[in-house]
Design a protein around this motif. Structure first.
Motif, PDB file in Angstrom:
ATOM      1  N   PHE A 110      -1.929 -12.774 -14.418  1.00  0.00           N
ATOM      2  CA  PHE A 110      -1.146 -13.761 -13.671  1.00  0.00           C
ATOM      3  C   PHE A 110       0.114 -13.188 -13.027  1.00  0.00           C
ATOM      4  N   MET A 111       0.755 -12.242 -13.682  1.00  0.00           N
ATOM      5  CA  MET A 111       2.068 -11.814 -13.198  1.00  0.00           C
ATOM      6  C   MET A 111       2.090 -10.452 -12.508  1.00  0.00           C
ATOM      7  N   CYS A 112       1.087  -9.618 -12.741  1.00  0.00           N
ATOM      8  CA  CYS A 112       1.200  -8.224 -12.296  1.00  0.00           C
ATOM      9  C   CYS A 112       0.070  -7.764 -11.379  1.00  0.00           C
ATOM     10  N   SER A 113      -1.127  -8.304 -11.578  1.00  0.00           N
ATOM     11  CA  SER A 113      -2.290  -7.728 -10.902  1.00  0.00           C
ATOM     12  C   SER A 113      -2.248  -7.889  -9.387  1.00  0.00           C
ATOM     13  N   GLY A 114      -1.460  -8.847  -8.883  1.00  0.00           N
ATOM     14  CA  GLY A 114      -1.354  -9.022  -7.426  1.00  0.00           C
ATOM     15  C   GLY A 114      -0.885  -7.751  -6.748  1.00  0.00           C
ATOM     16  N   CYS A 115      -0.021  -7.005  -7.395  1.00  0.00           N
ATOM     17  CA  CYS A 115       0.495  -5.757  -6.829  1.00  0.00           C
ATOM     18  C   CYS A 115      -0.103  -4.527  -7.518  1.00  0.00           C
ATOM     19  N   HIS A 116      -0.228  -4.580  -8.854  1.00  0.00           N
ATOM     20  CA  HIS A 116      -0.699  -3.393  -9.600  1.00  0.00           C
ATOM     21  C   HIS A 116      -2.214  -3.337  -9.693  1.00  0.00           C
ATOM     22  N   LEU A 117      -2.862  -4.372  -9.213  1.00  0.00           N
ATOM     23  CA  LEU A 117      -4.320  -4.466  -9.147  1.00  0.00           C
ATOM     24  C   LEU A 117      -4.958  -4.504 -10.535  1.00  0.00           C
ATOM     25  N   ASP A 164      -3.886  -8.389  -0.923  1.00  0.00           N
ATOM     26  CA  ASP A 164      -2.974  -8.742   0.172  1.00  0.00           C
ATOM     27  C   ASP A 164      -1.558  -8.271  -0.147  1.00  0.00           C
ATOM     28  N   MET A 165      -1.165  -8.379  -1.413  1.00  0.00           N
ATOM     29  CA  MET A 165       0.184  -7.969  -1.828  1.00  0.00           C
ATOM     30  C   MET A 165       0.348  -6.457  -1.835  1.00  0.00           C
ATOM     31  N   SER A 166      -0.667  -5.741  -2.297  1.00  0.00           N
ATOM     32  CA  SER A 166      -0.502  -4.302  -2.540  1.00  0.00           C
ATOM     33  C   SER A 166      -0.481  -3.475  -1.260  1.00  0.00           C
ATOM     34  N   GLY A 202       1.154  -3.446   1.608  1.00  0.00           N
ATOM     35  CA  GLY A 202       2.383  -2.991   2.241  1.00  0.00           C
ATOM     36  C   GLY A 202       3.455  -2.496   1.297  1.00  0.00           C
ATOM     37  N   LEU A 203       3.139  -2.325   0.023  1.00  0.00           N
ATOM     38  CA  LEU A 203       4.186  -1.938  -0.922  1.00  0.00           C
ATOM     39  C   LEU A 203       4.575  -0.470  -0.766  1.00  0.00           C
ATOM     40  N   TYR A 204       5.859  -0.230  -0.642  1.00  0.00           N
ATOM     41  CA  TYR A 204       6.382   1.136  -0.590  1.00  0.00           C
ATOM     42  C   TYR A 204       7.673   1.206  -1.383  1.00  0.00           C
ATOM     43  N   PRO A 205       7.780   2.053  -2.386  1.00  0.00           N
ATOM     44  CA  PRO A 205       6.701   2.937  -2.817  1.00  0.00           C
ATOM     45  C   PRO A 205       5.584   2.142  -3.463  1.00  0.00           C
ATOM     46  N   ALA A 206       4.378   2.658  -3.374  1.00  0.00           N
ATOM     47  CA  ALA A 206       3.242   1.977  -3.984  1.00  0.00           C
ATOM     48  C   ALA A 206       3.356   2.077  -5.497  1.00  0.00           C
ATOM     49  N   PRO A 207       3.115   0.973  -6.217  1.00  0.00           N
ATOM     50  CA  PRO A 207       3.147   1.057  -7.677  1.00  0.00           C
ATOM     51  C   PRO A 207       1.975   1.882  -8.186  1.00  0.00           C
ATOM     52  N   LEU A 208       2.138   2.468  -9.344  1.00  0.00           N
ATOM     53  CA  LEU A 208       1.022   3.167  -9.971  1.00  0.00           C
ATOM     54  C   LEU A 208       0.020   2.101 -10.390  1.00  0.00           C
ATOM     55  N   ILE A 209      -1.221   2.452 -10.349  1.00  0.00           N
ATOM     56  CA  ILE A 209      -2.254   1.469 -10.696  1.00  0.00           C
ATOM     57  C   ILE A 209      -2.679   1.661 -12.134  1.00  0.00           C
ATOM     58  N   LEU A 223      17.153   7.034  -4.538  1.00  0.00           N
ATOM     59  CA  LEU A 223      16.598   5.764  -5.019  1.00  0.00           C
ATOM     60  C   LEU A 223      15.830   5.959  -6.327  1.00  0.00           C
ATOM     61  N   GLU A 224      15.014   7.019  -6.391  1.00  0.00           N
ATOM     62  CA  GLU A 224      14.218   7.263  -7.599  1.00  0.00           C
ATOM     63  C   GLU A 224      15.099   7.570  -8.809  1.00  0.00           C
ATOM     64  N   GLU A 225      16.110   8.424  -8.591  1.00  0.00           N
ATOM     65  CA  GLU A 225      17.025   8.752  -9.700  1.00  0.00           C
ATOM     66  C   GLU A 225      17.742   7.504 -10.195  1.00  0.00           C
ATOM     67  N   THR A 226      18.212   6.690  -9.237  1.00  0.00           N
ATOM     68  CA  THR A 226      18.919   5.465  -9.599  1.00  0.00           C
ATOM     69  C   THR A 226      17.993   4.536 -10.389  1.00  0.00           C
ATOM     70  N   ARG A 227      16.766   4.383  -9.893  1.00  0.00           N
ATOM     71  CA  ARG A 227      15.802   3.498 -10.552  1.00  0.00           C
ATOM     72  C   ARG A 227      15.433   4.019 -11.944  1.00  0.00           C
ATOM     73  N   GLU A 228      15.110   5.316 -12.031  1.00  0.00           N
ATOM     74  CA  GLU A 228      14.706   5.899 -13.320  1.00  0.00           C
ATOM     75  C   GLU A 228      15.820   5.753 -14.361  1.00  0.00           C
TER      76      GLU A 228
HETATM   77  C1  HEC Z   1       5.488  -8.074  -5.955  1.00  0.00           C
HETATM   78  C2  HEC Z   1       4.746  -6.907  -6.432  1.00  0.00           C
HETATM   79  C3  HEC Z   1       4.827  -6.520  -7.875  1.00  0.00           C
HETATM   80  C4  HEC Z   1       4.558  -7.305  -8.973  1.00  0.00           C
HETATM   81  C5  HEC Z   1       4.094  -8.785  -8.980  1.00  0.00           C
HETATM   82  C6  HEC Z   1       4.761  -6.466 -10.132  1.00  0.00           C
HETATM   83  N1  HEC Z   1       5.128  -5.221  -9.747  1.00  0.00           N
HETATM   84 FE1  HEC Z   1       5.515  -3.643 -10.966  1.00  0.00          FE
HETATM   85  N2  HEC Z   1       5.940  -2.485  -9.360  1.00  0.00           N
HETATM   86  C7  HEC Z   1       5.845  -2.885  -8.045  1.00  0.00           C
HETATM   87  C8  HEC Z   1       6.211  -1.754  -7.202  1.00  0.00           C
HETATM   88  C9  HEC Z   1       6.232  -1.772  -5.665  1.00  0.00           C
HETATM   89  C10 HEC Z   1       6.513  -0.676  -8.053  1.00  0.00           C
HETATM   90  C11 HEC Z   1       6.929   0.741  -7.664  1.00  0.00           C
HETATM   91  C12 HEC Z   1       8.433   0.814  -7.634  1.00  0.00           C
HETATM   92  C13 HEC Z   1       8.905   2.227  -7.402  1.00  0.00           C
HETATM   93  O1  HEC Z   1       8.140   3.206  -7.567  1.00  0.00           O
HETATM   94  O2  HEC Z   1      10.086   2.366  -7.046  1.00  0.00           O
HETATM   95  C14 HEC Z   1       6.342  -1.179  -9.404  1.00  0.00           C
HETATM   96  C15 HEC Z   1       6.550  -0.417 -10.538  1.00  0.00           C
HETATM   97  C16 HEC Z   1       6.272  -0.819 -11.803  1.00  0.00           C
HETATM   98  C17 HEC Z   1       6.350   0.031 -12.969  1.00  0.00           C
HETATM   99  C18 HEC Z   1       6.757   1.516 -12.974  1.00  0.00           C
HETATM  100  C19 HEC Z   1       5.539   2.376 -12.842  1.00  0.00           C
HETATM  101  C20 HEC Z   1       4.917   2.278 -11.483  1.00  0.00           C
HETATM  102  O3  HEC Z   1       3.840   1.663 -11.391  1.00  0.00           O
HETATM  103  O4  HEC Z   1       5.472   2.802 -10.496  1.00  0.00           O
HETATM  104  C21 HEC Z   1       5.968  -0.725 -14.031  1.00  0.00           C
HETATM  105  C22 HEC Z   1       5.844  -0.260 -15.486  1.00  0.00           C
HETATM  106  C23 HEC Z   1       5.685  -2.051 -13.552  1.00  0.00           C
HETATM  107  N3  HEC Z   1       5.883  -2.071 -12.185  1.00  0.00           N
HETATM  108  C24 HEC Z   1       5.284  -3.086 -14.327  1.00  0.00           C
HETATM  109  C25 HEC Z   1       4.999  -4.359 -13.865  1.00  0.00           C
HETATM  110  C26 HEC Z   1       4.588  -5.444 -14.710  1.00  0.00           C
HETATM  111  C27 HEC Z   1       4.398  -5.357 -16.236  1.00  0.00           C
HETATM  112  C28 HEC Z   1       4.408  -6.524 -13.901  1.00  0.00           C
HETATM  113  C29 HEC Z   1       4.036  -7.924 -14.318  1.00  0.00           C
HETATM  114  C30 HEC Z   1       4.801  -8.523 -15.385  1.00  0.00           C
HETATM  115  C31 HEC Z   1       4.689  -6.093 -12.529  1.00  0.00           C
HETATM  116  N4  HEC Z   1       5.056  -4.776 -12.565  1.00  0.00           N
HETATM  117  C32 HEC Z   1       4.586  -6.900 -11.429  1.00  0.00           C
HETATM  118  C33 HEC Z   1       5.476  -4.114  -7.583  1.00  0.00           C
HETATM  119  C34 HEC Z   1       5.179  -5.199  -8.377  1.00  0.00           C
END
Ligand code: HEC
Length: 104
Positions: free
Chosen positions: A78-85, A93-95, A97-104, A43-48
């Protein structure tokens, strides 16, 4: 001719193996349990590689521009902080259960 038959056999075996994995349910794709090392790697290789390919034509803007950062900050809120904090936040609440957890 022999090589064609061999390639055909390999293709049939490959499709058979893929179908066996697909229909047996042996690969757990649930996001609430960690994947096996092999599945995680696949999954990681495919995603990267997908990100690398999709991002090839993107030109990174001059990120030292304060106005640009301020604009991006609003979008991030507005678009990212719900998951990326955001700074000072350890979970939402969103962050949780996320797996894999996004980097903060
Ligand atoms: C619904 C939740 C959610 C939202 C909203 C979201 N992300 Fe993510 N994002 C994730 C998750 C989960 C991953 C980790 C995916 C993985 O590692 O396979 C990720 C990964 C990423 C990554 C790769 C680096 C990392 O953190 O693993 C970037 C860059 C990123 N997101 C940018 C954004 C941006 C910019 C926005 C807003 C425009 C956004 N994301 C909104 C869930 C979200």
């Amino acid at each position: 001719m022999k090589i064609v038959k061999l390639l055909l056999l390999l293709a049939v075996l490959g499709i058979g193996a893929a179908a066996t994995v697909m229909f047996s349910g042996v690969v757990n794709v649930a996001a609430d349990e960690p994947h096996s090392d092999l599945v995680y790697w696949l999954l990681e290789e495919t995603r990267e590689n997908a990100i690398k390919k999709a991002a090839q034509a993107i030109e990174v803007p001059d990120l030292s521009e304060p106005e640009l950062l301020l604009t991006g900050g609003v979008d991030y809120e507005f678009m990212c902080s719900g998951c990326h904090l955001k700074p000072g936040q350890s979970e939402s609440d969103m962050s949780i259960g996320l797996y894999p957890a996004p980097l903060i």
